[in-house]
Design an enzyme around this catalytic site. Structure first.
Site, PDB file in Angstrom:
ATOM      1  N   ALA A 299       0.842  -0.929  -0.362  1.00  0.00           N
ATOM      2  CA  ALA A 299       0.089  -0.345   0.121  1.00  0.00           C
ATOM      3  C   ALA A 299       0.806   1.172  -0.023  1.00  0.00           C
ATOM      4  CB  ALA A 299      -1.415   0.125   1.160  1.00  0.00           C
ATOM      5  N   THR A 300       0.065   2.039  -0.572  1.00  0.00           N
ATOM      6  CA  THR A 300       1.087   3.563  -1.036  1.00  0.00           C
ATOM      7  C   THR A 300       0.652   4.367  -2.373  1.00  0.00           C
ATOM      8  OG1 THR A 300       3.649   3.369  -0.959  1.00  0.00           O
ATOM      9  CG2 THR A 300       2.243   3.990  -3.317  1.00  0.00           C
ATOM     10  N   THR A 301       0.292   5.485  -2.128  1.00  0.00           N
ATOM     11  CA  THR A 301      -0.015   6.422  -2.680  1.00  0.00           C
ATOM     12  C   THR A 301       1.407   7.421  -3.320  1.00  0.00           C
ATOM     13  OG1 THR A 301      -1.643   6.724  -1.933  1.00  0.00           O
ATOM     14  CG2 THR A 301      -1.540   8.741  -3.343  1.00  0.00           C
TER      15      THR A 301
ATOM     16  N   LYS B  17       9.420   6.278  -1.000  1.00  0.00           N
ATOM     17  CA  LYS B  17       9.363   5.589  -1.991  1.00  0.00           C
ATOM     18  C   LYS B  17       9.684   6.149  -3.608  1.00  0.00           C
ATOM     19  CE  LYS B  17       5.113   4.010   0.599  1.00  0.00           C
ATOM     20  NZ  LYS B  17       4.366   4.429   1.050  1.00  0.00           N
TER      21      LYS B  17
END
Lengths: 237, 252
Positions: free
Chosen positions: B29-31, B62
């Site tokens: 999960a991430t944006t 990231k």
């Protein structure tokens, strides 16, 4: 033939002679550790003599272009594998020379039925300060010396190398800018090429960073460059 | 001597992180997102890594610089994504040094595709899916325009006309970016750097509003997104101080 000791020694001796003969056309290369970083310089006719190896490592070499390329590729491969499998800080000149390059050159030199690697090189490793810089003179037979001075010269005649390095050290002041350092190296290059003695050689009075008909190639392992890569080619014009 | 670091690596392989059927809960999960602005490409992301409902870290970087002219924003399993980024960093530098020329942008795009394809077993096992966003510019062409690519987890790559995103919070962001690109005044592609940086932070705040796995932006605590600008001159990291100044200047 190689089962007989005398024949083997003779073959090795012939090999040295052959390499010296093939190196006659080579011209010297220089590495000078300075406060700004390590300057590497060579003069040629289009063939490169100064190369980046890794983040803080570079080489200047003379010899057969194909053999310089072989040495360069071996060094680059070893450095990148080490840097990937461990870390960039684990790529050190001591390990590169001892475990990859020196052994490879010695093997090639002593295998008398195969062509030798005709190369004379200086490897440089940039430290955080000039005191931590490392300069290594690597010979065609794998022999190598870690320099205790800040100047190393590689030439086809190893006897005059030391004289040239001492003259450069003596001529340069610690505050001299890089163009002046390059200029002094070029004066030493000219003297070595002309077979002049360094005893009475005067320091160049004006900056002349050109040699007619030749290409001057210089690079700096720059201590101030941000990021992991410290190598940058220098435009001396 | 092909300059192919991956071929060299196969002679001295690095151990795979994919196990023998044991499936730990993956970090994911991430944006992350990238969009064109007037000064180049803005690429940004949050700092959160999660494992299921657990926040594993709120300090994850990231947006990774692969070399001086390319970036990768990672979404998916960090173990795989970081390893891919590290492999590409080494592969690009190895190529540049050994071949005495930089790898072309198309070559870099394909190199990431190849790593994603080789990661297929981990993707299918559900422990190693990676879905990155890549931004790069030709380093040898002063007139080149930065481009954005997004990938599917099997390695197919697609050039994004205006923007791309990846991770669990990206649906929200892409909706906002679509709206702004269509009806915005100015459109994101026309925004100067300061406006683009503020927009990037607001996008992340919006994503965090709807996605628990996206770490938000807390301007009052000087916590901003990771934001980098890619232009023909290379990569520039927009520091937290700079972002704070842009943020303050944008307040009504």
């Amino acid at each position: 033939m190689t089962e007989e000791p005398y024949r083997w020694l003779e073959a090795i001796s012939n090999r040295r002679e052959y390499i010296r003969d093939r190196s006659k056309g080579g011209t010297p290369v220089f590495a000078v550790s300075r406060p700004e970083g390590i300057l590497l310089l060579g003069v040629g006719q289009g063939q490169s003599k100064v190369f980046e190896i890794y983040d803080r490592h570079a080489v200047a070499a003379l010899g057969h272009p194909v053999d310089i390329e072989k040495l360069r590729q071996t060094a680059i491969e070893a450095a990148h594998l080490e840097g990937f499998n461990r870390s960039a800080r684990d790529v050190t000149l001591r390990r590169l020379i001892s475990f990859s390059l020196s052994g490879m050159l010695k093997n090639a030199f002593e295998q008398v039925f195969a062509p030798p690697i005709i190369v004379e090189a200086i490897f440089a490793e940039l430290g955080d300060s000039p005191a931590q810089d490392a300069l290594v003179r690597l010979h065609y037979d794998g022999d190598h010396q870690y320099s205790t001075s800040r100047v190393v010269v590689a030439h086809r005649e190893t006897g005059t190398e030391t004289q040239a390095a001492e003259w450069i050290s003596k001529t340069l002041a610690s505050t001299d800018p890089l163009p002046r350092v390059a200029n002094v190296c070029l004066a030493a290059w000219q003297a070595l090429n002309d077979g002049k003695s360094f005893q009475d050689l005067a320091a160049p009075s004006e900056t002349r960073l050109q040699i007619p008909g030749k290409v001057i190639e210089a690079a700096l392992l720059d201590r101030q460059l941000p990021g992991p890569v410290h190598y940058r080619p220098l435009d001396l014009k | 001597m092909t300059g192919d670091f991956l071929a060299l690596l196969q002679q001295s392989p690095f151990p795979s992180v994919v196990g023998d059927g044991h499936n730990p809960m993956p970090l994911e999960a991430t944006t992350v997102f990238a969009f064109h602005c007037a000064d180049g490409v803005i690429i940004g992301g949050d700092h959160r890594a999660t494992a299921g409902h657990t926040i594993f870290s709120d300090r994850t970087e990231k947006i990774l610089e692969l070399d001086s002219h390319s970036l990768m924003a990672i979404a998916g399993v960090p173990a795989m994504a970081f390893e891919m980024a590290r492999t590409l960093q080494t592969a690009f530098e190895f190529y540049r040094r050994s071949q005495l020329q930089a790898m072309s942008l198309a070559g870099k795009v394909r190199a990431l595709s190849r790593l994603l394809r080789e990661n297929l077993p981990a993707t299918l096992q559900g422990v190693g899916a990676v879905s990155p966003v890549f931004a790069g510019v030709e380093s040898d062409d002063p007139g080149a325009r930065p481009v954005i690519y997004f990938y599917d987890p099997l390695g197919a790559h697609f050039e994004a006309a205006a923007y791309a995103g990846s991770g669990s919070g990206t649906t929200t962001i892409k909706s906002v970016l679509h709206y702004l690109e269509t009806w915005g005044h100015p459109r994101p592609g026309e925004m100067p750097l300061d406006q683009a940086v503020v927009l990037a932070n607001r996008l992340l705040m919006t994503a965090a509003e709807f996605d628990a796995a996206t770490g938000g932006v807390h301007a009052e605590q000087q916590e901003f997104a990771t934001i980098k600008l890619l232009s023909t001159r290379g990569i520039r990291t927009i520091s937290a101080q700079e972002q704070a100044r842009f943020w303050k200047d944008a307040q009504p």
